[in-house]
Write a protein that holds these residues in place. Structure first.
Motif, PDB file in Angstrom:
ATOM      1  N   MET A 199     -27.214 -68.281 -12.784  1.00  0.00           N
ATOM      2  CA  MET A 199     -25.973 -67.689 -12.286  1.00  0.00           C
ATOM      3  C   MET A 199     -25.818 -67.796 -10.769  1.00  0.00           C
ATOM      4  O   MET A 199     -24.932 -67.165 -10.188  1.00  0.00           O
ATOM      5  N   ALA A 200     -26.692 -68.593 -10.131  1.00  0.00           N
ATOM      6  CA  ALA A 200     -26.525 -68.814  -8.683  1.00  0.00           C
ATOM      7  C   ALA A 200     -25.232 -69.594  -8.460  1.00  0.00           C
ATOM      8  O   ALA A 200     -25.004 -70.635  -9.090  1.00  0.00           O
ATOM      9  N   ARG A 201     -24.385 -69.076  -7.593  1.00  0.00           N
ATOM     10  CA  ARG A 201     -23.097 -69.737  -7.313  1.00  0.00           C
ATOM     11  C   ARG A 201     -23.323 -71.035  -6.533  1.00  0.00           C
ATOM     12  O   ARG A 201     -24.233 -71.131  -5.713  1.00  0.00           O
ATOM     13  N   ILE A 202     -22.452 -71.974  -6.743  1.00  0.00           N
ATOM     14  CA  ILE A 202     -22.568 -73.269  -6.052  1.00  0.00           C
ATOM     15  C   ILE A 202     -22.592 -73.047  -4.531  1.00  0.00           C
ATOM     16  O   ILE A 202     -23.428 -73.611  -3.826  1.00  0.00           O
TER      17      ILE A 202
ATOM     18  N   ARG B  21     -16.238 -73.463  -5.880  1.00  0.00           N
ATOM     19  CA  ARG B  21     -17.653 -73.335  -5.466  1.00  0.00           C
ATOM     20  C   ARG B  21     -18.070 -71.867  -5.375  1.00  0.00           C
ATOM     21  O   ARG B  21     -19.220 -71.531  -5.598  1.00  0.00           O
ATOM     22  N   ASN B  22     -17.126 -70.989  -5.070  1.00  0.00           N
ATOM     23  CA  ASN B  22     -17.453 -69.559  -5.003  1.00  0.00           C
ATOM     24  C   ASN B  22     -17.579 -68.918  -6.376  1.00  0.00           C
ATOM     25  O   ASN B  22     -18.161 -67.852  -6.510  1.00  0.00           O
ATOM     26  N   MET B  23     -16.991 -69.532  -7.389  1.00  0.00           N
ATOM     27  CA  MET B  23     -17.053 -68.988  -8.757  1.00  0.00           C
ATOM     28  C   MET B  23     -18.088 -69.724  -9.601  1.00  0.00           C
ATOM     29  O   MET B  23     -18.830 -69.117 -10.372  1.00  0.00           O
ATOM     30  N   GLY B  24     -18.101 -71.039  -9.481  1.00  0.00           N
ATOM     31  CA  GLY B  24     -18.880 -71.886 -10.401  1.00  0.00           C
ATOM     32  C   GLY B  24     -20.360 -71.890 -10.078  1.00  0.00           C
ATOM     33  O   GLY B  24     -20.793 -71.518  -8.980  1.00  0.00           O
TER      34      GLY B  24
END
Ligand SMILES: Cc1cc2nc3c(=O)[nH]c(=O)nc-3n(C[C@H](O)[C@H](O)[C@H](O)COP(=O)(O)OP(=O)(O)OC[C@H]3O[C@@H](n4cnc5c(N)ncnc54)[C@H](O)[C@@H]3O)c2cc1C
Length: 291
Positions: A76-79, A108-111
């Motif tokens: 679950m680490a964000r991109i 990138r902040n969500m994925g």
């Protein structure tokens, strides 16, 4: 288009998430950042009855660097967190670069990197640099955990080795070998905002004068991100010269199997495989020589 109706669950542990996946069976879908899942649900390509969100699971978003072993990226680490992580920037610049040039800031902040791999698009941008750097993924399921080298993970567009009752827990990237370097290059029709039409990851390790290990990985030019073994063979065990890098780049283009689609023609893609492989090898070698 509106989202179809579905039940949403947010388990607090991986074990609970796995139990839910088994209970809900083929009607369930795992949700990480949702940047692929929600788009597919909105346009009707995915209609799960149950969505299992992983964001409530403690520790799954951790990014850990062990100087003796390597980098572990939680599922679950964000991109964007991977892009700006100090150890990733310093030790794995090709990964930081690949994650930083994909999509846009909102995505990138969500994925997540894990979501990018599990979605298994042939163009998944984190796959080539991670495969080049010998990454492996940890997958947990009802019978425990298993580890799969990333270059054996993809089965086809949208298809991976993850079974319906399993979840990717983390991605591990080994410590780069001494005198090694990696690089990522991509090209798209509209610079950063468009999914890559061609992307290439490369890793070069040198012993004395010769190249002791090389890995070349091509994205968006085959049903799965693919290694180019014949191109690698041209360089392996040799002293790296411009001529050899040019030959390897041309061979990588030969080995690619692109199609024509809205992003680029097959012919253009082949030409770009050659250009990007040359540039990726050149930069990987430069980085190897600096260490
Ligand atoms: C506007 C836009 C631009 C984009 N641009 C790019 C781009 O330039 N390059 C690129 O590569 N991608 C791009 N994408 C695709 C997408 O953003 C990435 O693939 C993203 O990394 C997906 O991560 P996520 O966490 O949102 O995954 P999700 O959407 O939550 O999940 C994706 C898939 O993986 C599965 N999944 C997720 N996590 C796990 C897990 N831990 N275990 C098992 N299965 C799991 C889900 O069930 C789903 O099938 C873009 C998307 C959008 C909307």
């Amino acid at each position: 288009m509106r989202l179809p109706k579905f039940e949403y669950f947010e388990p607090k542990t991986l074990e609970a998430a796995l139990s839910m996946l088994i209970e809900k069976g083929s009607d369930a879908c795992v949700l990480a950042g949702g940047t692929d899942v929600l788009v597919k649900m909105r346009n009707g390509r995915l209609m799960p009855k149950a969505v299992i969100g992983l964001q409530g699971i403690e520790g799954l978003n951790n990014i850990n660097f062990d100087p003796a072993k390597g980098l572990t990226i939680g599922a679950m680490a964000r991109i964007s967190d991977v892009v700006s992580h100090p150890d990733v920037m310093k030790r794995y610049p090709a990964l930081s670069h690949a994650a930083g040039v994909m999509a846009n800031v909102q995505v990138r902040n969500m994925g997540t990197i894990a979501g990018n791999l599990c979605n298994a698009a042939p163009s998944a941008e984190n796959a080539p640099p991670l495969m080049a750097m010998r990454a492996q993924v940890t997958i947990v399921g009802p019978t425990g955990a298993r580890h799969i080298p990333l270059d054996q993970f993809f089965r086809g567009p949208g298809l991976t080795k993850i079974e319906a009752s399993e979840i990717m827990a983390s991605i591990f990237v080994p410590l780069p070998a001494p005198r090694s370097g990696a690089s990522y290059k991509r090209i798209s029709a509209r610079c950063g905002v468009d999914i890559a039409a061609v992307c290439v990851g490369a890793m070069v390790a040198c012993t004395e004068e010769v190249c002791s290990e090389v890995r070349i990985v091509l994205g968006a030019v085959a049903p799965v991100p693919m290694r180019a073994p014949k191109a690698e063979g041209i360089i392996q065990g040799q002293k790296l010269t411009r001529d050899l890098v040019e030959k390897a780049a041309a061979q990588a283009a030969e080995e690619s199997k692109p199609i024509s689609d809205v992003r680029a023609t097959a012919d253009y893609r082949k030409k770009m495989v050659e250009v990007l492989t040359f540039r990726a090898l050149e930069q990987a070698y430069e980085r190897a020589m600096k260490l």
